[in-house]
Design an enzyme around this catalytic site. Structure first.
Site, short mmCIF file in Angstrom:
data_model
loop_
_atom_site.label_atom_id
_atom_site.label_comp_id
_atom_site.label_asym_id
_atom_site.label_seq_id
_atom_site.Cartn_x
_atom_site.Cartn_y
_atom_site.Cartn_z
N THR A 114 34.59 7.55 4.22
CA THR A 114 34.32 8.95 3.91
C THR A 114 33.09 9.44 4.66
O THR A 114 32.14 8.68 4.84
CB THR A 114 33.99 9.06 2.40
OG1 THR A 114 35.16 8.73 1.69
CG2 THR A 114 33.49 10.42 2.01
N THR A 166 29.19 7.32 -0.76
CA THR A 166 30.42 6.81 -0.17
C THR A 166 30.76 5.52 -0.90
O THR A 166 29.89 4.88 -1.47
CB THR A 166 30.24 6.56 1.34
OG1 THR A 166 31.45 6.01 1.88
CG2 THR A 166 29.10 5.61 1.64
N GLY A 167 32.03 5.17 -0.88
CA GLY A 167 32.42 3.94 -1.55
C GLY A 167 33.41 4.20 -2.66
O GLY A 167 34.05 5.26 -2.69
C1 SD4 Z 1 36.70 7.97 -2.77
N1 SD4 Z 1 34.38 7.84 -2.18
O1 SD4 Z 1 37.67 8.71 -2.70
C2 SD4 Z 1 35.71 7.99 -1.64
C3 SD4 Z 1 36.07 6.93 -0.66
C4 SD4 Z 1 34.99 6.62 0.30
O2 SD4 Z 1 34.14 5.72 2.13
O3 SD4 Z 1 33.86 6.89 0.14
N2 SD4 Z 1 35.21 5.98 1.34
O4 SD4 Z 1 36.50 7.19 -3.69
#
Ligand code: SD4
Length: 325
Positions: free
Chosen positions: A187, A238-239
């Protein structure tokens, strides 16, 4: 040098998207630093580098930090090599790509879209929600209808060749198992400050690969994936979205900074909180990025592997975040 590092170095050297005429280098681990320069732009992961470059160019052109935040991440929304942002992102378990995005300025204005289909630039749609509706968030078919009404092009619903290939492979086992730091954590979250200290931020994603149809992550949730307050600072995440939503991650960081913590201390506290509220932490990656009004920055992640791009008018560099484990 790790494979990931080699890859970044290679792609940086070969990239035509660096800010022309400015130093583009690795600065290694460098957090809690007072950059002190304004404008200042931070964004998550390797694609943050070209996104920062696009944001800085836009800022030079219009002087608007909001324009910069939108334009910067639009670059990533179009990046065909990115399988976690934009319509080329990996689909949900039904084979449908659905997008989440949010945008916010330091005066409390904000807009977001969640679970939206067929819109190439969800970040621009989020901005339209902010500027043209009495609401903060539109989801699903309602968001798509709003896009149509606002004249956004509606794209044909088909997976990119890369996403299709990955989905076909995934269907063999159909196991939902996010892998930390691999492509389903890419993301883009971007936060920035203009020369006068006005803050804004943006966040856009196709969410976790092979999620349940209808699943919404942290990215479009104001306070989870993004929070900005002109009195204090800004943060983005992010995550694994579920782990971030549980602690209202970005809002928590801004509030900790309001109480006097540095951006680095605030990010570290948010990671500690996240670890305490989530089980199976060895399988969860989450990373936070923050800045305060003084131009001090912070970044911290649960596991190693998180990095971010740090851009000013004179430089645009990749920085490795520290992590809890
Ligand atoms: C999510 N936070 O949809 C996002 C995914 C993400 O790096 O951050 N990817 O959970």
């Amino acid at each position: 040098m790790s494979e990931r590092r080699k890859f970044i170095k290679k792609s940086l050297l070969g990239s035509a998207l660096l800010v022309p005429g400015v130093s583009n280098a690795f600065v290694g681990r460098q957090t809690n630093q007072l950059i002190g320069e304004k404008p200042l732009i931070l964004s998550t992961w390797n694609h943050g580098l070209p996104a920062n470059a696009a944001a800085i160019s836009k800022l030079k052109e219009t002087g608007s930090i909001l324009d910069a935040m939108e334009t910067g991440v639009k670059d990533t929304e179009l990046d065909l090599s990115n399988l976690s942002v934009g319509l080329q992102g990996l689909p949900d378990r039904e084979g449908i790509t659905t997008l989440d995005a949010s945008i916010m300025t330091g005066d409390g204005s904000c807009g977001s879209v969640a679970f939206v289909r067929q819109v190439k630039h969800p970040i621009s749609l989020a901005r339209a929600v902010m500027e043209k509706t009495p609401h903060v968030m539109l989801a699903g078919e309602g968001a798509r209808q709003f896009a149509i009404a606002e004249g956004f092009p509606i794209e044909k619903e088909e997976l990119s060749p890369k996403a299709k290939e990955a989905y076909e492979k995934w269907k063999v086992t159909s196991q939902y198992k996010p892998v930390i730091n691999i492509e389903n954590h890419d993301t883009i979250g971007m936060i920035g400050m203009d020369k006068d200290g006005n803050l804004a931020g943006s966040c856009t994603t196709s969410g976790l690969a092979y999620k349940m149809h209808g699943r919404v992550g942290d990215s479009p949730i104001i306070g989870a994936g993004l929070y900005v307050d002109n009195e204090v600072g800004a943060a983005t995440a992010t995550g694994l979205g579920e782990s971030i939503i549980r602690i209202c991650g970005s809002f928590l960081i801004v509030e900790l900074m309001r109480q006097g913590r540095t951006p680095q201390e605030a990010c570290e506290e948010a990671v500690r909180r996240l670890i305490s509220k989530n089980k199976n932490i060895k399988d969860i990656q989450a990373g936070f990025l923050a800045m305060n009004k003084e131009g001090q920055i912070g970044a911290f992640a649960v596991h190693p592997g998180f990095n971010f791009a740090q851009g000013t008018l004179n430089s645009n560099v990749m920085v490795d975040s520290k992590s809890h484990f």
